[in-house]
Design a protein around this motif. Structure first.
Motif, PDB file in Angstrom:
ATOM      1  N   ALA A  95       0.844  -1.190   0.000  1.00  0.00           N
ATOM      2  CA  ALA A  95       0.000   0.000   0.000  1.00  0.00           C
ATOM      3  C   ALA A  95       0.879   1.239   0.000  1.00  0.00           C
ATOM      4  O   ALA A  95       2.068   1.182   0.310  1.00  0.00           O
ATOM      5  N   LYS A  96       0.258   2.328  -0.379  1.00  0.00           N
ATOM      6  CA  LYS A  96       0.962   3.604  -0.283  1.00  0.00           C
ATOM      7  C   LYS A  96       0.065   4.586   0.454  1.00  0.00           C
ATOM      8  O   LYS A  96      -1.163   4.482   0.412  1.00  0.00           O
ATOM      9  N   ALA A  97       0.709   5.507   1.155  1.00  0.00           N
ATOM     10  CA  ALA A  97      -0.012   6.516   1.933  1.00  0.00           C
ATOM     11  C   ALA A  97       0.705   7.847   1.768  1.00  0.00           C
ATOM     12  O   ALA A  97       1.931   7.901   1.661  1.00  0.00           O
ATOM     13  N   ARG A  98      -0.081   8.895   1.718  1.00  0.00           N
ATOM     14  CA  ARG A  98       0.488  10.230   1.592  1.00  0.00           C
ATOM     15  C   ARG A  98       1.239  10.591   2.870  1.00  0.00           C
ATOM     16  O   ARG A  98       0.774  10.340   3.974  1.00  0.00           O
ATOM     17  N   ILE A  99       2.426  11.145   2.692  1.00  0.00           N
ATOM     18  CA  ILE A  99       3.215  11.585   3.844  1.00  0.00           C
ATOM     19  C   ILE A  99       2.503  12.776   4.467  1.00  0.00           C
ATOM     20  O   ILE A  99       2.033  13.662   3.764  1.00  0.00           O
ATOM     21  N   GLY A 100       2.431  12.783   5.785  1.00  0.00           N
ATOM     22  CA  GLY A 100       1.628  13.755   6.505  1.00  0.00           C
ATOM     23  C   GLY A 100       2.150  15.174   6.547  1.00  0.00           C
ATOM     24  O   GLY A 100       1.823  15.903   7.477  1.00  0.00           O
ATOM     25  N   LEU A 101       2.937  15.596   5.600  1.00  0.00           N
ATOM     26  CA  LEU A 101       3.418  16.972   5.582  1.00  0.00           C
ATOM     27  C   LEU A 101       2.478  17.831   4.749  1.00  0.00           C
ATOM     28  O   LEU A 101       1.997  17.393   3.705  1.00  0.00           O
ATOM     29  N   PRO A 102       2.219  19.057   5.181  1.00  0.00           N
ATOM     30  CA  PRO A 102       1.331  19.903   4.381  1.00  0.00           C
ATOM     31  C   PRO A 102       1.962  20.246   3.030  1.00  0.00           C
ATOM     32  O   PRO A 102       3.176  20.403   2.908  1.00  0.00           O
ATOM     33  N   GLN A 106       4.326  13.649  -1.817  1.00  0.00           N
ATOM     34  CA  GLN A 106       5.124  12.452  -1.638  1.00  0.00           C
ATOM     35  C   GLN A 106       4.309  11.357  -0.956  1.00  0.00           C
ATOM     36  O   GLN A 106       3.443  11.632  -0.138  1.00  0.00           O
ATOM     37  N   TRP A 107       4.614  10.122  -1.353  1.00  0.00           N
ATOM     38  CA  TRP A 107       3.943   8.956  -0.798  1.00  0.00           C
ATOM     39  C   TRP A 107       4.965   8.049  -0.140  1.00  0.00           C
ATOM     40  O   TRP A 107       6.097   7.965  -0.587  1.00  0.00           O
ATOM     41  N   LYS A 108       4.571   7.372   0.902  1.00  0.00           N
ATOM     42  CA  LYS A 108       5.415   6.305   1.449  1.00  0.00           C
ATOM     43  C   LYS A 108       4.773   4.979   1.030  1.00  0.00           C
ATOM     44  O   LYS A 108       3.556   4.836   0.987  1.00  0.00           O
ATOM     45  N   VAL A 109       5.624   4.054   0.675  1.00  0.00           N
ATOM     46  CA  VAL A 109       5.165   2.746   0.214  1.00  0.00           C
ATOM     47  C   VAL A 109       5.547   1.725   1.273  1.00  0.00           C
ATOM     48  O   VAL A 109       6.646   1.768   1.814  1.00  0.00           O
ATOM     49  N   LYS A 110       4.626   0.819   1.548  1.00  0.00           N
ATOM     50  CA  LYS A 110       4.937  -0.185   2.562  1.00  0.00           C
ATOM     51  C   LYS A 110       4.336  -1.522   2.182  1.00  0.00           C
ATOM     52  O   LYS A 110       3.427  -1.606   1.367  1.00  0.00           O
ATOM     53  N   ARG A 111       4.888  -2.547   2.758  1.00  0.00           N
ATOM     54  CA  ARG A 111       4.415  -3.916   2.550  1.00  0.00           C
ATOM     55  C   ARG A 111       4.157  -4.505   3.921  1.00  0.00           C
ATOM     56  O   ARG A 111       5.012  -4.412   4.807  1.00  0.00           O
ATOM     57  N   GLU A 112       2.967  -5.066   4.112  1.00  0.00           N
ATOM     58  CA  GLU A 112       2.614  -5.656   5.401  1.00  0.00           C
ATOM     59  C   GLU A 112       2.220  -7.105   5.224  1.00  0.00           C
ATOM     60  O   GLU A 112       1.531  -7.452   4.278  1.00  0.00           O
ATOM     61  N   TRP A 113       2.675  -7.933   6.155  1.00  0.00           N
ATOM     62  CA  TRP A 113       2.304  -9.339   6.152  1.00  0.00           C
ATOM     63  C   TRP A 113       1.256  -9.541   7.226  1.00  0.00           C
ATOM     64  O   TRP A 113       1.334  -8.968   8.307  1.00  0.00           O
ATOM     65  N   THR A 114       0.268 -10.363   6.931  1.00  0.00           N
ATOM     66  CA  THR A 114      -0.833 -10.580   7.847  1.00  0.00           C
ATOM     67  C   THR A 114      -1.387 -11.979   7.627  1.00  0.00           C
ATOM     68  O   THR A 114      -0.995 -12.664   6.692  1.00  0.00           O
TER      69      THR A 114
END
Length: 186
Positions: A95-102, A106-114
């Motif tokens: 998934a990617k999420a917008r970096i919390g800066l106003p 930029q997006w941060k990309v991450k991979r999660e195992w579940t």
């Protein structure tokens, strides 16, 4: 009868390697879709698959890929539970999420195992305001209300319409591939 094809190319810059990638083209016409909706299937290594997908993208607009929105990706995975009768669990997701800066793009990309059910993963993603780019789903056969411990198939479904498969090809092609093709055809 299905014809097989070969794509020959050289990959790598510093250490060049010639590869010969076999692939076939399968139609979804038996599943009610027009004959022009097809899938490219290959058994190859990841660097070879990357070369093949680059080639396929280079022939655009003669060949148009399926691009799935997050809603389409999720609805296709949800439809798998009903169409296969299997228990569908999420093994991991990207998934990617917008970096919390106003004022940033930029997006941060991450991979999660579940090892959770799809609905629980979707709640987590929604709470974090993330955009899913791929889902790894596992198909466990059901006997009554119980799930078997050995999966029939493991599929990684990307929003680019690509599906990586480990396990039962028929289950993946008829369920996952057909569902992605159906959603992409709309």
């Amino acid at each position: 009868e299905t014809a097989s094809y070969h794509y020959k190319c050289t990959i790598g810059r510093k250490h060049q390697v010639e590869v010969d990638i076999p692939f076939i083209v399968l139609s979804f016409s038996e599943m009610g879709l027009p004959n022009r909706v097809q899938a490219v299937v290959s058994i190859c290594r990841s660097h070879e698959w990357g070369a093949l997908t680059r080639f396929l993208r280079s022939v655009y607009p003669r060949l148009v890929p399926i691009l799935l929105s997050q809603r389409e990706l999720i609805s296709s995975v949800k439809g798998l539970r009903a169409s296969t009768g299997h228990s569908v669990q999420v093994r991991s997701y990207s998934a990617k999420a917008r970096i919390g800066l106003p004022m940033t793009r930029q997006w941060k990309v991450k991979r999660e195992w579940t090892d959770e059910e799809l609905d629980q993963v979707l709640l987590t993603v929604q709470d974090r305001h993330e955009v899913i780019t791929s889902l790894d789903v596992v198909f466990f056969p059901r006997v009554g209300e119980l799930s078997h411990i050995v999966p029939n198939a493991v599929c990684k479904i990307r929003k680019t319409g690509e599906i990586e498969l480990d396990g039962n090809f028929r289950l993946a092609f008829e369920a996952v591939g057909a569902e992605v093709a159906r959603v992409g055809y709309k």
